[in-house]
Design an enzyme around this catalytic site. Structure first.
Site, mmCIF file in Angstrom:
data_model
loop_
_atom_site.group_PDB
_atom_site.id
_atom_site.type_symbol
_atom_site.label_atom_id
_atom_site.label_comp_id
_atom_site.label_asym_id
_atom_site.label_seq_id
_atom_site.Cartn_x
_atom_site.Cartn_y
_atom_site.Cartn_z
ATOM 1 N N LYS A 61 4.147 5.096 20.439
ATOM 2 C CA LYS A 61 4.970 5.814 19.102
ATOM 3 C C LYS A 61 4.758 7.173 19.289
ATOM 4 O O LYS A 61 5.863 7.845 19.131
ATOM 5 C CB LYS A 61 4.330 4.972 17.872
ATOM 6 C CG LYS A 61 5.116 3.776 17.503
ATOM 7 C CD LYS A 61 4.785 3.581 16.281
ATOM 8 C CE LYS A 61 3.717 2.148 15.996
ATOM 9 N NZ LYS A 61 3.322 1.928 14.658
ATOM 10 N N HIS A 109 -6.256 12.037 9.345
ATOM 11 C CA HIS A 109 -6.242 11.915 10.862
ATOM 12 C C HIS A 109 -6.569 13.145 11.495
ATOM 13 O O HIS A 109 -6.019 14.150 11.250
ATOM 14 C CB HIS A 109 -4.884 11.288 11.140
ATOM 15 C CG HIS A 109 -4.314 10.096 11.169
ATOM 16 N ND1 HIS A 109 -5.566 9.036 10.351
ATOM 17 C CD2 HIS A 109 -3.220 9.571 11.017
ATOM 18 C CE1 HIS A 109 -4.659 7.749 10.091
ATOM 19 N NE2 HIS A 109 -3.482 8.044 10.772
ATOM 20 N N ASN A 132 -2.949 11.393 6.283
ATOM 21 C CA ASN A 132 -2.131 10.298 6.543
ATOM 22 C C ASN A 132 -1.259 9.299 5.774
ATOM 23 O O ASN A 132 -0.289 9.005 6.151
ATOM 24 C CB ASN A 132 -2.797 9.181 7.643
ATOM 25 C CG ASN A 132 -4.047 8.746 6.923
ATOM 26 O OD1 ASN A 132 -5.034 9.411 6.458
ATOM 27 N ND2 ASN A 132 -4.123 7.392 6.529
ATOM 28 N N ARG A 138 -9.310 4.411 16.213
ATOM 29 C CA ARG A 138 -9.776 4.421 14.692
ATOM 30 C C ARG A 138 -11.322 4.823 14.412
ATOM 31 O O ARG A 138 -12.170 4.246 15.220
ATOM 32 C CB ARG A 138 -9.589 3.030 14.405
ATOM 33 C CG ARG A 138 -9.603 2.803 12.774
ATOM 34 C CD ARG A 138 -8.446 2.978 12.027
ATOM 35 N NE ARG A 138 -7.141 2.406 12.259
ATOM 36 C CZ ARG A 138 -5.961 2.790 12.117
ATOM 37 N NH1 ARG A 138 -5.619 3.989 11.401
ATOM 38 N NH2 ARG A 138 -5.108 1.973 12.131
ATOM 39 N N CYS A 170 2.235 8.091 11.111
ATOM 40 C CA CYS A 170 1.372 9.124 10.498
ATOM 41 C C CYS A 170 0.370 9.994 11.547
ATOM 42 O O CYS A 170 0.414 11.222 11.138
ATOM 43 C CB CYS A 170 0.328 8.356 9.630
ATOM 44 S SG CYS A 170 -0.335 7.109 10.085
ATOM 45 N N GLU A 230 0.407 2.557 18.852
ATOM 46 C CA GLU A 230 0.316 3.705 18.226
ATOM 47 C C GLU A 230 0.591 4.931 19.448
ATOM 48 O O GLU A 230 1.188 5.655 19.312
ATOM 49 C CB GLU A 230 -1.092 4.027 17.783
ATOM 50 C CG GLU A 230 -1.045 5.207 16.860
ATOM 51 C CD GLU A 230 -0.753 5.007 15.406
ATOM 52 O OE1 GLU A 230 -0.152 3.860 15.225
ATOM 53 O OE2 GLU A 230 -0.871 5.858 14.693
ATOM 54 N N SER A 269 7.209 -11.663 -5.348
ATOM 55 C CA SER A 269 6.893 -10.878 -6.444
ATOM 56 C C SER A 269 7.968 -10.687 -7.283
ATOM 57 O O SER A 269 8.126 -10.412 -8.431
ATOM 58 C CB SER A 269 6.629 -9.450 -5.880
ATOM 59 O OG SER A 269 5.617 -9.548 -4.834
ATOM 60 N N ARG A 290 13.366 4.295 13.674
ATOM 61 C CA ARG A 290 12.936 5.461 14.069
ATOM 62 C C ARG A 290 13.520 6.005 15.527
ATOM 63 O O ARG A 290 14.089 6.898 15.295
ATOM 64 C CB ARG A 290 11.454 5.825 14.189
ATOM 65 C CG ARG A 290 10.758 5.749 12.994
ATOM 66 C CD ARG A 290 9.204 5.759 12.928
ATOM 67 N NE ARG A 290 8.455 5.632 11.867
ATOM 68 C CZ ARG A 290 7.055 5.181 11.996
ATOM 69 N NH1 ARG A 290 6.512 4.975 12.942
ATOM 70 N NH2 ARG A 290 6.582 4.944 10.704
ATOM 71 N N MET A 296 1.088 -1.197 0.060
ATOM 72 C CA MET A 296 0.024 -0.006 0.003
ATOM 73 C C MET A 296 0.848 1.293 -0.104
ATOM 74 O O MET A 296 0.449 2.248 -0.919
ATOM 75 C CB MET A 296 -1.039 -0.032 1.196
ATOM 76 C CG MET A 296 -2.054 -0.471 1.017
ATOM 77 S SD MET A 296 -3.097 -0.213 -0.361
ATOM 78 C CE MET A 296 -3.441 1.182 -0.203
#
Ligand SMILES: NC(=O)c1ccc[n+]([C@@H]2O[C@H](COP(=O)([O-])OP(=O)(O)OC[C@H]3O[C@@H](n4cnc5c(N)ncnc54)[C@H](OP(=O)(O)O)[C@@H]3O)[C@@H](O)[C@H]2O)c1
Length: 349
Positions: free
Chosen positions: A203, A240, A325, A233, A148, A200, A40, A109, A14
């Protein structure tokens, strides 16, 4: 201008597809290489990928043959959108082999020598790259963009940092596109709110402190502010929305905060980087804005919209922020990071 070839690790997923879309018509970067899993590899991109974005797959990439994610044939600059279960090692291998890895994955990160960039907020954190190369003996480098939901929060808080941020409470209303494909089951999200997104909140808290921290000699001293996140969500496709309460070391004037947001401009704007929005933050004075359906696609999805700044009965002020996002929170963030790194001469020499 000579085009710089770029590769995408995890090109079939995605976020990989968002990179493909965002890079169309880019004046400096041209997709020349695609990497994905051995499922792939060897197939044409059109055959290996179920295109899930609006519009058709760009013809310029449909015929590229997907390769395994191994350094060797890839160009110097690679964007990474790999599954987090494999990104740690593969990104390291590429950096060691001399590639500039601009990653969207969470894996590196929080490493002390890896920049976690929001180019308008902490462009000086790129000073970690020479530290990273020296410490690890790499010819290449890894730079990352935040989660995001963190991008939206830190772009809204960035202009407020000079006022002395002491404590922040943020509640998110996060779009379903942030969960990738197929994401959350429709039976779970239709007409519903899910008050949990795995890892989340942690983070958001840690990444915000790192991004708003200061570069000191060879490391980032995190912002010494308490940050508490509630992540939810909601049945919104893209965008967002976050409600934020902030306490400062001393209470500023509301008008000064709004002015700081409205006039916020930084290195990407001064250097006229292609993916930099003219205004990183747009303050909306309407009493019921921003709203995801009405505002999120504006400014190519690269701007954060803020509204409703008012007094908070517990902290000093509260406001609402909105950002795209999958653009500013993913592909658009990484491409802007690469443009900043190129403008610093960190690759492409
Ligand atoms: N979805 C979002 O909005 C979003 C936002 C911010 C960050 N992220 C992060 O971005 C990354 C990608 O997310 P996504 O939603 O795009 O996931 P995804 O759709 O599942 O795509 C994962 C990609 O990784 C590749 N891959 C899987 N195993 C591999 C291996 N062993 N070697 C090399 N490549 C491999 C897949 O290739 P195949 O097709 O060949 O399996 C595919 O291209 C994740 O780290 C995620 O946390 C996602």
């Amino acid at each position: 201008m000579k085009m710089i070839p770029v590769g995408i690790l995890g090109a079939t997923g995605m976020v990989g597809q968002h990179f493909v879309k965002f890079l169309q018509g880019h004046p400096q970067f041209e997709i020349a290489w695609m990497g994905a899993s051995d499922r792939s590899a060897g197939k044409h991109y059109s055959e290996a990928t179920s295109w899930r974005l609006d519009g058709v797959m760009p013809l310029s990439v449909a015929g590229l043959v997907v390769e395994e994610c191994k350094p060797g044939n890839a160009p110097e600059l690679v964007f990474s959108a790999m599954d987090a279960s494999v990104a740690t090692e593969i990104e390291r291998e590429f950096a060691e082999a001399g590639h500039a890895v601009v990653s969207n994955s969470r894996n590196h990160r929080m490493e002390l020598d890896v920049p976690l960039l929001v180019p308008e907020v902490n462009p000086d954190h790129l000073k970690l790259i020479p530290v990273q190369r020296k410490l690890r003996g790499w010819k290449g480098q890894i730079a990352t963009n935040p989660n995001c939901s963190t991008v939206v929060l830190t772009l809204a808080l960035g202009p407020l940092k000079p006022f002395g941020i002491k404590r922040v409470i943020v509640t998110t209303m996060q779009a379903i596109s942030g969960a990738g494909y197929p994401g959350v089951a429709s039976m779970d999200i239709n007409a519903n709110v899910i008050p949990f997104i795995g890892n989340e909140e942690e983070k958001m808290q840690q990444e915000t402190q790192k991004i708003l921290g200061d570069f000191a000699d060879d490391h980032i001293a995190p912002l010494e502010a308490g940050v508490s996140a509630h992540c939810n969500r909601v049945p919104v496709v893209d965008g967002h929305t976050e409600t934020v309460s902030v306490e400062f070391t001393t209470k500023p004037q509301a008008a000064d905060l709004i002015h700081a947001m409205q006039s916020f401009s930084s290195v990407p704007q001064q250097r006229k980087l292609h993916s930099a929005p003219a205004h990183p933050v747009i303050y909306m004075s309407e009493k019921d804005r921003p709203q995801p359906r009405r505002d999120v696609e504006r400014e190519r999805g690269q701007t954060v919209f803020v509204g409703r700044l008012r007094e908070c009965a517990v902290f000093h002020y509260k406001f609402v922020a909105l950002g795209h996002n999958t653009i500013r929170g993913a592909a658009g963030a990484a491409v802007l990071n690469a443009e900043l790194m190129l403008s610093e001469g960190l690759f492409g020499q």
